[in-house]
Design an enzyme around this catalytic site. Sequence first.
Site, PDB file in Angstrom:
ATOM      1  N   THR A   1       0.862  -1.187   0.000  1.00 48.23           N
ATOM      2  CA  THR A   1       0.000   0.000   0.000  1.00 48.23           C
ATOM      3  C   THR A   1       0.894   1.231   0.000  1.00 48.23           C
ATOM      4  OG1 THR A   1      -1.777  -1.183   1.120  1.00 48.23           O
ATOM      5  CG2 THR A   1      -1.788   1.229   1.311  1.00 48.23           C
TER       6      THR A   1
ATOM      7  N   GLN B   1       0.744  -9.395  -6.785  1.00 51.66           N
ATOM      8  CA  GLN B   1       0.282 -10.780  -6.948  1.00 51.66           C
ATOM      9  C   GLN B   1       1.114 -11.538  -7.974  1.00 51.66           C
ATOM     10  OE1 GLN B   1      -1.782 -12.260  -5.020  1.00 51.66           O
ATOM     11  NE2 GLN B   1      -2.777 -10.539  -3.975  1.00 51.66           N
TER      12      GLN B   1
ATOM     13  N   GLY C   1       5.918  -8.565   0.952  1.00 48.38           N
ATOM     14  CA  GLY C   1       6.454  -9.859   1.368  1.00 48.38           C
ATOM     15  C   GLY C   1       5.413 -10.901   1.723  1.00 48.38           C
TER      16      GLY C   1
ATOM     17  N   CYS D   1      -8.534  -6.797   1.948  1.00 43.66           N
ATOM     18  CA  CYS D   1      -8.523  -5.414   2.440  1.00 43.66           C
ATOM     19  C   CYS D   1      -9.914  -4.813   2.465  1.00 43.66           C
ATOM     20  CB  CYS D   1      -7.632  -4.548   1.559  1.00 43.66           C
ATOM     21  SG  CYS D   1      -5.967  -5.144   1.506  1.00 43.66           S
TER      22      CYS D   1
HETATM   23  N1  PLP Z   1      -1.843  -4.615  -4.430  1.00 46.39           N
HETATM   24  C1  PLP Z   1      -2.431  -5.815  -4.597  1.00 46.39           C
HETATM   25  C2  PLP Z   1      -2.699  -6.295  -5.984  1.00 46.39           C
HETATM   26  C3  PLP Z   1      -2.763  -6.593  -3.495  1.00 46.39           C
HETATM   27  O1  PLP Z   1      -3.336  -7.781  -3.677  1.00 46.39           O
HETATM   28  C4  PLP Z   1      -2.478  -6.096  -2.204  1.00 46.39           C
HETATM   29  C5  PLP Z   1      -2.853  -6.866  -1.000  1.00 46.39           C
HETATM   30  O2  PLP Z   1      -3.769  -7.662  -1.023  1.00 46.39           O
HETATM   31  C6  PLP Z   1      -1.850  -4.836  -2.077  1.00 46.39           C
HETATM   32  C7  PLP Z   1      -1.554  -4.137  -3.217  1.00 46.39           C
HETATM   33  C8  PLP Z   1      -1.543  -4.245  -0.740  1.00 46.39           C
HETATM   34  O3  PLP Z   1      -0.527  -4.950  -0.113  1.00 46.39           O
HETATM   35  P1  PLP Z   1      -0.185  -4.694   1.438  1.00 46.39           P
HETATM   36  O4  PLP Z   1      -1.110  -5.569   2.203  1.00 46.39           O
HETATM   37  O5  PLP Z   1       1.237  -5.102   1.595  1.00 46.39           O
HETATM   38  O6  PLP Z   1      -0.394  -3.264   1.694  1.00 46.39           O
END
Ligand code: PLP
Length: 416
Positions: free
Chosen positions: A73, A210, A234, A362
Amino acid sequence: MSTVIYLDHNATTSIGPEVLEAMIPYLTTEWGNPSSSYKFGSKLKGVLELAREQVAELIGAHGREVIFTSCATESNNAAIHAALQATGKRHIITSAVEHSSVLNYCKALEGNHGSHGYAEGGTDRRAVRERQAIYHETHEQHESGYRVTYLPVDRDGLLKLADLENAITDDTAVVSLMWANNETGVLFSVKEIAEICRAHGVLFHCDAVQAAGKIEIDVSREGGMPVDYLSITGHKFHAPKGVGALYVRRETPFSPLIVGGHQERGLRGGTESVPLIVGLGKAAELARKHLPCYEKKVRPLRDALEEGILSSIPNTELNGHPADAGHRLANTSNITFRGIESEALLILLDQEGICASSGSACLADSDEPSHVVKAMKPESTASRQMIRFSLDFTNTDAEVSSAINAVRRSVKALLD
Ligand code: PLP
Protein backbone atom coordinates in the site's frame (compact mmCIF):
# COMPACT_ATOMS: atom_id res chain seq x y z
CA MET A 1 -8.90 -29.91 16.41
CA SER A 2 -10.56 -29.28 13.08
CA THR A 3 -8.23 -28.94 10.13
CA VAL A 4 -8.10 -25.84 8.01
CA ILE A 5 -7.78 -25.96 4.24
CA TYR A 6 -6.25 -22.63 3.31
CA LEU A 7 -7.23 -21.56 -0.21
CA ASP A 8 -6.73 -17.81 0.20
CA HIS A 9 -3.08 -17.31 -0.66
CA ASN A 10 -3.78 -14.09 -2.57
CA ALA A 11 -4.83 -12.62 0.79
CA THR A 12 -1.71 -13.69 2.63
CA THR A 13 0.66 -16.62 3.12
CA SER A 14 2.32 -18.30 6.09
CA ILE A 15 5.87 -17.37 7.07
CA GLY A 16 8.19 -19.98 5.54
CA PRO A 17 10.22 -21.98 8.10
CA GLU A 18 13.54 -20.93 6.53
CA VAL A 19 12.35 -17.33 6.49
CA LEU A 20 11.56 -17.45 10.19
CA GLU A 21 14.90 -19.08 10.92
CA ALA A 22 16.72 -16.30 9.06
CA MET A 23 14.83 -13.65 11.05
CA ILE A 24 15.32 -15.05 14.55
CA PRO A 25 18.78 -13.59 15.29
CA TYR A 26 17.44 -10.13 14.42
CA LEU A 27 14.46 -10.58 16.73
CA THR A 28 16.67 -11.72 19.60
CA THR A 29 20.37 -10.94 19.87
CA GLU A 30 21.01 -8.63 16.87
CA TRP A 31 18.58 -5.89 17.74
CA GLY A 32 20.74 -2.83 17.03
CA ASN A 33 19.88 0.15 14.88
CA PRO A 34 21.61 0.01 11.48
CA SER A 35 22.04 3.80 11.55
CA SER A 36 24.09 3.74 14.78
CA SER A 37 27.77 4.63 14.52
CA TYR A 38 29.03 1.73 16.69
CA LYS A 39 29.49 -1.74 15.23
CA PHE A 40 26.67 -3.42 17.20
CA GLY A 41 24.24 -1.39 15.10
CA SER A 42 26.13 -0.44 11.96
CA LYS A 43 27.08 -4.04 11.10
CA LEU A 44 23.37 -4.53 10.29
CA LYS A 45 23.77 -2.27 7.25
CA GLY A 46 25.36 -5.22 5.47
CA VAL A 47 22.39 -7.38 6.43
CA LEU A 48 20.01 -4.86 4.84
CA GLU A 49 22.15 -4.77 1.69
CA LEU A 50 22.06 -8.56 1.36
CA ALA A 51 18.26 -8.50 1.61
CA ARG A 52 18.17 -5.69 -0.96
CA GLU A 53 20.18 -7.84 -3.38
CA GLN A 54 17.89 -10.82 -2.76
CA VAL A 55 14.81 -8.74 -3.55
CA ALA A 56 16.51 -7.19 -6.59
CA GLU A 57 17.33 -10.64 -7.95
CA LEU A 58 13.70 -11.71 -7.75
CA ILE A 59 12.78 -8.97 -10.24
CA GLY A 60 15.98 -8.64 -12.30
CA ALA A 61 16.89 -5.26 -10.76
CA HIS A 62 20.00 -3.78 -9.14
CA GLY A 63 20.09 -3.53 -5.35
CA ARG A 64 20.32 0.27 -5.56
CA GLU A 65 16.95 0.34 -7.30
CA VAL A 66 15.14 -1.24 -4.34
CA ILE A 67 13.61 0.81 -1.49
CA PHE A 68 12.19 -1.03 1.51
CA THR A 69 8.70 0.03 2.60
CA SER A 70 6.18 -1.10 5.20
CA CYS A 71 3.81 -2.73 2.69
CA ALA A 72 2.67 -2.53 -0.91
CA THR A 73 0.00 0.00 0.00
CA GLU A 74 2.86 2.34 0.89
CA SER A 75 4.83 1.35 -2.23
CA ASN A 76 1.82 2.06 -4.47
CA ASN A 77 1.08 5.42 -2.82
CA ALA A 78 4.77 6.37 -2.91
CA ALA A 79 5.16 5.58 -6.63
CA ILE A 80 2.17 7.67 -7.70
CA HIS A 81 3.21 10.46 -5.34
CA ALA A 82 6.75 10.45 -6.77
CA ALA A 83 5.54 10.59 -10.37
CA LEU A 84 3.22 13.53 -9.64
CA GLN A 85 5.97 15.40 -7.79
CA ALA A 86 8.56 14.74 -10.49
CA THR A 87 6.49 15.77 -13.46
CA GLY A 88 4.28 18.49 -11.97
CA LYS A 89 1.53 17.04 -14.18
CA ARG A 90 -1.95 16.31 -12.86
CA HIS A 91 -3.43 13.41 -14.82
CA ILE A 92 -3.18 9.76 -13.74
CA ILE A 93 -4.28 6.72 -15.71
CA THR A 94 -5.20 3.55 -13.87
CA SER A 95 -7.83 0.83 -14.29
CA ALA A 96 -11.21 0.12 -12.74
CA VAL A 97 -9.92 -3.17 -11.30
CA GLU A 98 -6.87 -2.03 -9.32
CA HIS A 99 -6.33 -2.77 -5.65
CA SER A 100 -7.80 -0.27 -3.19
CA SER A 101 -4.30 1.00 -2.39
CA VAL A 102 -4.19 2.51 -5.89
CA LEU A 103 -7.89 3.25 -6.43
CA ASN A 104 -8.46 4.98 -3.12
CA TYR A 105 -5.20 6.93 -3.36
CA CYS A 106 -6.35 8.17 -6.78
CA LYS A 107 -9.79 8.99 -5.39
CA ALA A 108 -8.20 10.90 -2.53
CA LEU A 109 -6.13 12.88 -5.05
CA GLU A 110 -9.31 13.73 -6.95
CA GLY A 111 -10.75 15.04 -3.69
CA ASN A 112 -13.09 12.08 -3.22
CA HIS A 113 -12.22 10.55 0.14
CA GLY A 114 -14.59 7.60 -0.19
CA SER A 115 -12.60 5.23 2.00
CA HIS A 116 -11.23 7.74 4.44
CA GLY A 117 -10.30 6.34 7.83
CA TYR A 118 -10.65 8.07 11.17
CA ALA A 119 -8.38 7.67 14.13
CA GLU A 120 -11.33 7.35 16.49
CA GLY A 121 -13.35 5.16 14.10
CA GLY A 122 -13.99 1.47 14.43
CA THR A 123 -15.09 -0.83 11.64
CA ASP A 124 -18.80 -0.29 12.26
CA ARG A 125 -19.97 0.11 8.67
CA ARG A 126 -22.90 2.47 9.27
CA ALA A 127 -20.74 4.74 11.42
CA VAL A 128 -18.01 4.75 8.78
CA ARG A 129 -20.55 5.62 6.06
CA GLU A 130 -21.95 8.46 8.17
CA ARG A 131 -18.48 9.85 8.80
CA GLN A 132 -17.70 9.52 5.09
CA ALA A 133 -20.84 11.52 4.23
CA ILE A 134 -19.72 14.29 6.57
CA TYR A 135 -16.24 14.16 5.09
CA HIS A 136 -17.66 14.48 1.58
CA GLU A 137 -19.73 17.49 2.53
CA THR A 138 -16.82 19.30 4.09
CA HIS A 139 -14.22 18.41 1.53
CA GLU A 140 -15.98 18.34 -1.82
CA GLN A 141 -15.44 22.05 -2.33
CA HIS A 142 -11.64 21.59 -2.25
CA GLU A 143 -10.77 20.98 -5.87
CA SER A 144 -7.49 19.09 -5.92
CA GLY A 145 -6.87 19.67 -9.61
CA TYR A 146 -5.86 16.02 -10.17
CA ARG A 147 -7.72 14.09 -12.84
CA VAL A 148 -7.85 10.30 -12.99
CA THR A 149 -8.85 8.06 -15.89
CA TYR A 150 -10.07 4.61 -14.81
CA LEU A 151 -9.67 2.34 -17.84
CA PRO A 152 -12.42 -0.25 -18.30
CA VAL A 153 -11.82 -3.98 -18.75
CA ASP A 154 -13.66 -6.47 -20.93
CA ARG A 155 -15.62 -9.55 -19.76
CA ASP A 156 -12.37 -11.50 -19.44
CA GLY A 157 -10.84 -8.80 -17.26
CA LEU A 158 -8.44 -7.56 -19.93
CA LEU A 159 -7.60 -4.00 -20.93
CA LYS A 160 -7.70 -2.67 -24.49
CA LEU A 161 -4.28 -1.19 -25.17
CA ALA A 162 -5.91 1.27 -27.58
CA ASP A 163 -7.91 2.66 -24.64
CA LEU A 164 -4.64 3.31 -22.81
CA GLU A 165 -3.08 5.03 -25.82
CA ASN A 166 -6.19 7.17 -26.31
CA ALA A 167 -6.23 8.19 -22.64
CA ILE A 168 -2.66 9.54 -22.57
CA THR A 169 -2.48 13.34 -22.79
CA ASP A 170 0.30 15.92 -22.46
CA ASP A 171 -0.74 16.29 -18.80
CA THR A 172 -0.42 12.56 -17.95
CA ALA A 173 2.09 12.07 -15.15
CA VAL A 174 1.83 8.34 -14.61
CA VAL A 175 0.11 5.16 -15.71
CA SER A 176 -0.47 2.87 -12.73
CA LEU A 177 -1.61 -0.62 -13.70
CA MET A 178 -1.34 -3.93 -11.94
CA TRP A 179 0.38 -7.01 -13.30
CA ALA A 180 -1.88 -9.73 -11.86
CA ASN A 181 -5.33 -9.05 -10.50
CA ASN A 182 -5.70 -10.11 -6.87
CA GLU A 183 -9.33 -11.21 -7.30
CA THR A 184 -9.28 -13.02 -10.66
CA GLY A 185 -5.59 -13.66 -11.34
CA VAL A 186 -6.01 -12.00 -14.77
CA LEU A 187 -2.68 -10.77 -16.12
CA PHE A 188 -2.39 -7.43 -17.88
CA SER A 189 0.03 -7.20 -20.83
CA VAL A 190 2.46 -5.17 -18.78
CA LYS A 191 5.38 -5.34 -21.19
CA GLU A 192 3.28 -3.80 -23.98
CA ILE A 193 1.87 -1.28 -21.51
CA ALA A 194 5.39 -0.31 -20.44
CA GLU A 195 6.42 0.14 -24.06
CA ILE A 196 3.40 2.34 -24.81
CA CYS A 197 4.27 4.49 -21.78
CA ARG A 198 7.89 4.73 -22.91
CA ALA A 199 6.85 5.73 -26.42
CA HIS A 200 4.69 8.54 -25.00
CA GLY A 201 7.24 9.64 -22.40
CA VAL A 202 4.89 8.81 -19.52
CA LEU A 203 6.07 7.19 -16.27
CA PHE A 204 4.76 3.66 -15.63
CA HIS A 205 4.08 2.19 -12.20
CA CYS A 206 3.21 -1.50 -11.93
CA ASP A 207 1.60 -3.05 -8.86
CA ALA A 208 3.26 -6.47 -9.09
CA VAL A 209 2.11 -7.69 -5.68
CA GLN A 210 0.28 -10.78 -6.95
CA ALA A 211 2.80 -11.50 -9.69
CA ALA A 212 5.90 -11.58 -7.46
CA GLY A 213 6.83 -15.13 -6.57
CA LYS A 214 4.20 -16.56 -8.93
CA ILE A 215 5.52 -15.60 -12.36
CA GLU A 216 8.87 -14.40 -13.58
CA ILE A 217 9.46 -10.66 -13.28
CA ASP A 218 12.27 -9.09 -15.25
CA VAL A 219 12.83 -5.35 -15.17
CA SER A 220 16.40 -5.60 -16.42
CA ARG A 221 17.79 -3.56 -19.26
CA GLU A 222 18.54 -6.80 -21.10
CA GLY A 223 15.11 -7.39 -22.58
CA GLY A 224 13.13 -6.83 -19.39
CA MET A 225 10.05 -4.69 -18.93
CA PRO A 226 10.89 -0.97 -19.04
CA VAL A 227 8.88 -0.08 -15.92
CA ASP A 228 9.69 2.98 -13.79
CA TYR A 229 8.21 1.90 -10.45
CA LEU A 230 7.18 -1.59 -9.33
CA SER A 231 5.58 -2.56 -6.02
CA ILE A 232 5.83 -5.84 -4.14
CA THR A 233 4.94 -7.02 -0.64
CA GLY A 234 6.45 -9.86 1.37
CA HIS A 235 3.38 -11.47 2.87
CA LYS A 236 2.17 -12.76 -0.48
CA PHE A 237 5.23 -14.99 -0.84
CA HIS A 238 5.90 -16.36 2.65
CA ALA A 239 7.65 -13.37 4.23
CA PRO A 240 6.06 -11.69 7.25
CA LYS A 241 3.41 -9.00 6.99
CA GLY A 242 4.47 -5.37 7.33
CA VAL A 243 7.32 -5.27 4.84
CA GLY A 244 7.36 -4.46 1.15
CA ALA A 245 9.55 -2.89 -1.47
CA LEU A 246 9.38 -0.36 -4.25
CA TYR A 247 11.60 -0.75 -7.28
CA VAL A 248 12.55 2.61 -8.79
CA ARG A 249 14.46 2.41 -12.08
CA ARG A 250 17.88 4.04 -11.85
CA GLU A 251 17.09 7.02 -14.09
CA THR A 252 13.51 7.51 -12.83
CA PRO A 253 12.86 10.49 -10.56
CA PHE A 254 11.81 9.81 -6.99
CA SER A 255 10.86 11.97 -4.06
CA PRO A 256 9.86 10.33 -0.80
CA LEU A 257 6.34 10.01 0.50
CA ILE A 258 7.59 9.31 4.04
CA VAL A 259 9.96 12.06 4.99
CA GLY A 260 12.19 11.77 8.03
CA GLY A 261 15.70 10.49 8.62
CA HIS A 262 18.29 9.50 6.06
CA GLN A 263 17.37 5.83 5.95
CA GLU A 264 17.11 4.20 2.53
CA ARG A 265 19.47 6.86 1.15
CA GLY A 266 16.98 9.55 2.14
CA LEU A 267 14.27 7.98 -0.01
CA ARG A 268 12.15 6.59 2.83
CA GLY A 269 12.41 7.85 6.38
CA GLY A 270 11.98 5.56 9.40
CA THR A 271 14.25 3.12 11.22
CA GLU A 272 14.47 -0.03 9.12
CA SER A 273 12.80 -3.14 10.56
CA VAL A 274 15.80 -5.40 10.20
CA PRO A 275 14.02 -8.70 11.05
CA LEU A 276 11.18 -8.04 8.59
CA ILE A 277 13.57 -6.96 5.85
CA VAL A 278 15.73 -10.06 6.43
CA GLY A 279 12.54 -12.13 6.15
CA LEU A 280 11.60 -10.35 2.91
CA GLY A 281 15.06 -10.99 1.44
CA LYS A 282 15.07 -14.68 2.36
CA ALA A 283 11.52 -15.14 1.09
CA ALA A 284 12.48 -13.44 -2.21
CA GLU A 285 15.42 -15.81 -2.60
CA LEU A 286 13.18 -18.82 -1.95
CA ALA A 287 10.40 -17.49 -4.17
CA ARG A 288 12.80 -17.51 -7.12
CA LYS A 289 13.57 -21.15 -6.45
CA HIS A 290 9.89 -22.02 -6.08
CA LEU A 291 8.79 -20.31 -9.31
CA PRO A 292 8.73 -23.55 -11.37
CA CYS A 293 6.37 -25.06 -8.74
CA TYR A 294 3.63 -22.75 -9.91
CA GLU A 295 3.46 -24.46 -13.28
CA LYS A 296 4.32 -27.97 -12.11
CA LYS A 297 2.38 -28.22 -8.88
CA VAL A 298 0.02 -25.31 -8.32
CA ARG A 299 -1.54 -25.17 -11.79
CA PRO A 300 -2.70 -28.83 -11.78
CA LEU A 301 -4.11 -28.40 -8.26
CA ARG A 302 -5.94 -25.22 -9.22
CA ASP A 303 -7.21 -26.76 -12.46
CA ALA A 304 -8.52 -29.78 -10.54
CA LEU A 305 -10.35 -27.50 -8.10
CA GLU A 306 -11.76 -25.29 -10.85
CA GLU A 307 -12.79 -28.19 -13.05
CA GLY A 308 -14.24 -30.09 -10.07
CA ILE A 309 -16.47 -27.16 -9.15
CA LEU A 310 -17.47 -26.00 -12.62
CA SER A 311 -18.27 -29.50 -13.90
CA SER A 312 -20.27 -30.72 -10.94
CA ILE A 313 -22.13 -27.68 -9.63
CA PRO A 314 -24.82 -26.20 -11.90
CA ASN A 315 -25.01 -22.44 -12.48
CA THR A 316 -21.35 -21.81 -11.85
CA GLU A 317 -19.22 -19.61 -14.06
CA LEU A 318 -15.57 -18.64 -14.15
CA ASN A 319 -14.68 -14.94 -13.81
CA GLY A 320 -11.45 -14.09 -15.56
CA HIS A 321 -9.71 -15.09 -18.74
CA PRO A 322 -10.39 -18.81 -19.40
CA ALA A 323 -7.22 -19.56 -21.37
CA ASP A 324 -4.39 -19.52 -18.89
CA ALA A 325 -1.31 -19.05 -21.01
CA GLY A 326 -0.16 -15.52 -20.42
CA HIS A 327 -3.58 -14.34 -19.28
CA ARG A 328 -4.21 -15.75 -15.81
CA LEU A 329 -2.14 -16.72 -12.79
CA ALA A 330 -1.77 -20.46 -12.27
CA ASN A 331 -3.08 -20.30 -8.70
CA THR A 332 -6.33 -18.30 -8.85
CA SER A 333 -9.94 -19.28 -9.61
CA ASN A 334 -12.74 -16.78 -9.26
CA ILE A 335 -16.10 -18.51 -9.60
CA THR A 336 -19.65 -17.16 -9.59
CA PHE A 337 -22.28 -19.38 -7.95
CA ARG A 338 -25.43 -17.96 -9.52
CA GLY A 339 -28.30 -17.53 -7.07
CA ILE A 340 -26.06 -17.76 -3.98
CA GLU A 341 -24.76 -14.78 -2.01
CA SER A 342 -20.98 -14.93 -1.56
CA GLU A 343 -21.20 -14.22 2.16
CA ALA A 344 -23.65 -17.07 2.82
CA LEU A 345 -21.43 -19.53 0.99
CA LEU A 346 -18.31 -18.28 2.75
CA ILE A 347 -19.92 -18.86 6.15
CA LEU A 348 -20.71 -22.48 5.31
CA LEU A 349 -17.25 -23.00 3.83
CA ASP A 350 -15.72 -21.54 6.97
CA GLN A 351 -17.70 -24.08 9.02
CA GLU A 352 -16.15 -26.77 6.81
CA GLY A 353 -12.69 -25.37 7.55
CA ILE A 354 -12.22 -23.90 4.07
CA CYS A 355 -10.57 -20.46 3.90
CA ALA A 356 -11.57 -18.62 0.71
CA SER A 357 -12.84 -15.12 0.09
CA SER A 358 -15.24 -12.96 -1.87
CA GLY A 359 -12.59 -10.55 -3.07
CA SER A 360 -9.76 -8.55 -1.61
CA ALA A 361 -9.05 -9.18 2.09
CA CYS A 362 -8.52 -5.41 2.44
CA LEU A 363 -12.21 -4.82 1.67
CA ALA A 364 -13.62 -7.89 3.42
CA ASP A 365 -15.33 -5.77 6.09
CA SER A 366 -17.26 -3.75 3.51
CA ASP A 367 -20.60 -4.97 2.16
CA GLU A 368 -19.81 -3.76 -1.35
CA PRO A 369 -19.83 -6.26 -4.23
CA SER A 370 -16.51 -7.00 -5.90
CA HIS A 371 -15.54 -3.91 -7.92
CA VAL A 372 -13.38 -6.16 -10.10
CA VAL A 373 -16.11 -8.57 -11.19
CA LYS A 374 -18.55 -5.66 -11.47
CA ALA A 375 -16.17 -3.94 -13.91
CA MET A 376 -16.03 -7.15 -15.97
CA LYS A 377 -19.74 -8.02 -15.87
CA PRO A 378 -21.60 -4.84 -14.96
CA GLU A 379 -25.03 -6.13 -15.97
CA SER A 380 -24.95 -9.31 -13.87
CA THR A 381 -25.13 -10.20 -10.19
CA ALA A 382 -21.84 -12.11 -10.51
CA SER A 383 -20.01 -9.58 -8.36
CA ARG A 384 -22.15 -10.48 -5.30
CA GLN A 385 -22.12 -14.21 -5.93
CA MET A 386 -18.47 -15.02 -6.42
CA ILE A 387 -15.77 -16.77 -4.44
CA ARG A 388 -12.03 -16.46 -4.96
CA PHE A 389 -9.92 -19.55 -4.38
CA SER A 390 -6.16 -18.96 -4.46
CA LEU A 391 -3.73 -21.83 -4.06
CA ASP A 392 -0.06 -22.29 -3.37
CA PHE A 393 2.57 -25.02 -3.40
CA THR A 394 1.71 -25.82 0.23
CA ASN A 395 -1.71 -27.21 -0.86
CA THR A 396 -2.24 -30.89 -1.62
CA ASP A 397 -4.42 -33.12 -3.86
CA ALA A 398 -6.28 -34.33 -0.78
CA GLU A 399 -7.10 -30.75 0.23
CA VAL A 400 -8.41 -29.99 -3.23
CA SER A 401 -10.68 -33.09 -3.20
CA SER A 402 -12.00 -32.20 0.26
CA ALA A 403 -12.56 -28.60 -0.81
CA ILE A 404 -14.59 -29.65 -3.90
CA ASN A 405 -16.80 -31.84 -1.71
CA ALA A 406 -17.20 -29.09 0.87
CA VAL A 407 -18.21 -26.58 -1.81
CA ARG A 408 -20.75 -29.05 -3.24
CA ARG A 409 -22.25 -29.74 0.20
CA SER A 410 -22.43 -26.04 1.04
CA VAL A 411 -24.05 -25.06 -2.26
CA LYS A 412 -26.59 -27.87 -1.87
CA ALA A 413 -27.39 -26.77 1.69
CA LEU A 414 -28.02 -23.21 0.52
CA LEU A 415 -30.24 -24.27 -2.39
CA ASP A 416 -32.29 -26.91 -0.51
N1 PLP B 1 -1.84 -4.62 -4.43
C1 PLP B 1 -2.43 -5.82 -4.60
C2 PLP B 1 -2.70 -6.30 -5.98
C3 PLP B 1 -2.76 -6.59 -3.49
O1 PLP B 1 -3.34 -7.78 -3.68
C4 PLP B 1 -2.48 -6.10 -2.20
C5 PLP B 1 -2.85 -6.87 -1.00
O2 PLP B 1 -3.77 -7.66 -1.02
C6 PLP B 1 -1.85 -4.84 -2.08
C7 PLP B 1 -1.55 -4.14 -3.22
C8 PLP B 1 -1.54 -4.24 -0.74
O3 PLP B 1 -0.53 -4.95 -0.11
P1 PLP B 1 -0.18 -4.69 1.44
O4 PLP B 1 -1.11 -5.57 2.20
O5 PLP B 1 1.24 -5.10 1.59
O6 PLP B 1 -0.39 -3.26 1.69
